[in-house]
Design an enzyme around this catalytic site. Structure first.
Site, PDB file in Angstrom:
ATOM      1  N   HIS A  15       0.853  -1.178   0.000  1.00 51.84           N
ATOM      2  CA  HIS A  15       0.000   0.000   0.000  1.00 51.84           C
ATOM      3  C   HIS A  15       0.893   1.234   0.000  1.00 51.84           C
ATOM      4  CE1 HIS A  15      -3.418  -2.559   0.773  1.00 51.84           C
ATOM      5  NE2 HIS A  15      -2.693  -3.159   1.693  1.00 51.84           N
ATOM      6  N   ALA A  16       0.423   2.304  -0.567  1.00 53.44           N
ATOM      7  CA  ALA A  16       1.111   3.597  -0.567  1.00 53.44           C
ATOM      8  C   ALA A  16       2.576   3.507  -0.978  1.00 53.44           C
ATOM      9  CB  ALA A  16       0.926   4.284   0.771  1.00 53.44           C
TER      10      ALA A  16
END
Length: 93
Positions: A15-16
């Protein structure tokens, strides 16, 4: 087709920041690399949006696949990246 199954080490999964770092590294490979989870269709590893749709968390296993000249090297490099906690390795990115 060569493949590698890897456990994702990043605390936030893919994620991210870790997804951005991984997709950038995948886009720099000389071959197309796909990534998949159990029960999900493979997606292009170089696409951050597709990576995010996999919803990969810390400790999840993913399988990387590539074909062609340089596939083994690409898989080795990307598998090694996933085995690191990218949140800690690159805190300022």
């Amino acid at each position: 087709m060569p493949a590698r199954t890897v456990e994702v080490a990043s605390a936030s999964g893919l994620h991210a920041r870790p997804a951005a770092l991984f997709s950038q590294a995948a886009s720099e490979q000389s071959v197309l690399v796909t990534i998949e989870t159990a029960g999900a269709a493979p997606v292009r590893a170089s696409s951050i949006l597709m990576l995010l749709t996999l919803n990969v968390d810390h400790g999840d296993e993913v399988t990387l696949r590539a074909e062609g000249e340089g596939a083994e090297e690409a898989l080795d490099a990307l598998a090694a990246l996933l085995e690191k906690d990218l949140d800690e390795e690159f805190p300022d990115r």
